[in-house]
Design a protein around this motif. Sequence first.
Motif, mmCIF file in Angstrom:
data_model
loop_
_atom_site.group_PDB
_atom_site.id
_atom_site.type_symbol
_atom_site.label_atom_id
_atom_site.label_comp_id
_atom_site.label_asym_id
_atom_site.label_seq_id
_atom_site.Cartn_x
_atom_site.Cartn_y
_atom_site.Cartn_z
ATOM 1 N N ALA A 140 0.857 -1.187 0.000
ATOM 2 C CA ALA A 140 0.000 0.000 0.000
ATOM 3 C C ALA A 140 0.892 1.235 0.000
ATOM 4 N N ASN A 142 0.569 5.774 0.159
ATOM 5 C CA ASN A 142 -0.162 7.038 0.211
ATOM 6 C C ASN A 142 0.813 8.180 -0.030
ATOM 7 N N VAL A 174 -7.130 10.375 -11.410
ATOM 8 C CA VAL A 174 -7.140 9.244 -10.470
ATOM 9 C C VAL A 174 -7.463 9.679 -9.042
ATOM 10 N N SER A 175 -7.398 10.991 -8.752
ATOM 11 C CA SER A 175 -7.759 11.476 -7.417
ATOM 12 C C SER A 175 -8.102 12.956 -7.499
ATOM 13 N N PHE A 182 -2.983 4.073 -2.794
ATOM 14 C CA PHE A 182 -2.979 2.738 -3.384
ATOM 15 C C PHE A 182 -3.080 1.721 -2.249
ATOM 16 N N LYS A 183 -4.009 0.795 -2.375
ATOM 17 C CA LYS A 183 -4.175 -0.230 -1.339
ATOM 18 C C LYS A 183 -3.415 -1.510 -1.658
ATOM 19 N N ASN A 184 -3.334 -1.848 -2.931
ATOM 20 C CA ASN A 184 -2.695 -3.104 -3.340
ATOM 21 C C ASN A 184 -1.996 -2.883 -4.678
ATOM 22 N N LEU A 185 -0.766 -2.435 -4.607
ATOM 23 C CA LEU A 185 -0.046 -2.058 -5.816
ATOM 24 C C LEU A 185 0.301 -3.278 -6.656
ATOM 25 N N ASP A 189 0.237 -0.442 -11.944
ATOM 26 C CA ASP A 189 0.196 0.847 -11.244
ATOM 27 C C ASP A 189 1.468 1.652 -11.441
ATOM 28 N N TYR A 193 2.835 9.909 -12.628
ATOM 29 C CA TYR A 193 1.667 10.551 -12.032
ATOM 30 C C TYR A 193 2.003 12.034 -11.814
ATOM 31 N N GLU A 212 7.806 -0.393 -9.920
ATOM 32 C CA GLU A 212 7.806 -1.659 -9.190
ATOM 33 C C GLU A 212 9.218 -2.198 -9.091
#
Length: 402
Positions: A140, A142, A174-175, A182-185, A189, A193, A212
Amino acid sequence: MVYISVMRVTQCQFLPGDNAASLDETPVTLIYTEGNTAVLPCQIQNQGDMDVSWFKENYQIIASGNVIVNGDKRISVETKEPGDWNLVIKNVQEEDAKLYICMLQSFPPQEKKFTVHVNTKPKIDKDSLLERYLFKKGEALNITCNVSGYPEPSVKWYAFRTELSTMKEIKELVSSTQMLMFKNLGPTDGGIYGCEAENVVGTDMYEIFLQEVYEPKLSTTKNKFVEKESSVIVLQCEIESNPAADIGWQRNGKLLKTDMDKYSIEVYTEGDFKTVTELTIRDINTLDRGEYQCLARNTIGIDYIKFNVIVELSTTTVKITTRKPTTARLTTEPVPIPEKTTATSTVPTKTQPDNLKKTTTAINYVEGPKTGDSRSHASLVTYSYMYTILLTVFSITLLLVL
């Protein structure tokens, strides 16, 4: 910082009615655009000999009369008309957005407060953000985009994608807040950005890159080699990793080093995250057979792939020429046998009957030789015949096997 007392008691004669010194104490809010000149109007009625001073919030002195105390050359006190004590700030900046106080030092003091806002275009606090964020699959994350500006800017996050059909960049919302969550990258992803802040004055943008990280992933198109002696073998290994990996080759558990006579190792880069390495083995022989490994290691993990090398022995072609077997000729002709010499007996014999005598004299008994040259000759003929038969059988058997 210079402070002065604002409670100076003056002995003055207060005149009744409209002749008394007065200051309109109604609070005022003023808005200016960054870079312009701000004028804070302060008008005193019937000032007489009373002093006027300017303060900013927390009563920090700016000016006493028309003398500037804080040393800021952008600031001045304007007195064009009697009773005018206007504070002027040139090239107003965001930090000038404060509370200002015009004070008539009467008894009690009279104050007029000015709240100044400076319209400034949004400014993203880039020091609070990273250019690159690394993540593992399943984590995750933030990210907060801190922004200043007046009026308060709206803040949004966008993802920049590439449309494969047209190869055009797409700006995807996206926001709609300062927070990118992101909760589960996962692998999809990753990418660019952008935090975008906007108000009536302007906009500001800051881009970050999500990437990643993962342990090396190895692959090959061929991992088994069967070659003949004296051949050259090239083992190829593809490595995909982030961050970049340290690469090596092993044979039977031992690290190989470049040996131009026997081994050479090459490494090629194909893009940001893909690497190709090749191990060349020259003039192979049976000692080179066995298991080889391509290994890659980074800060996330390690991976390897095995190669099996089989070396075939070289075969020498032997040409076997077989002669046509010779057939031995067996003869039925009698072998010459030397006649036996018998001695004449001088012993008188007994007279036989006539008929028996004829029969006896009609049969001659001849005894073959038991010693001498004639026996040797017969043995050679027999051995030659047996040898010929054995050679013929061997030749036929050999032809059937081949």
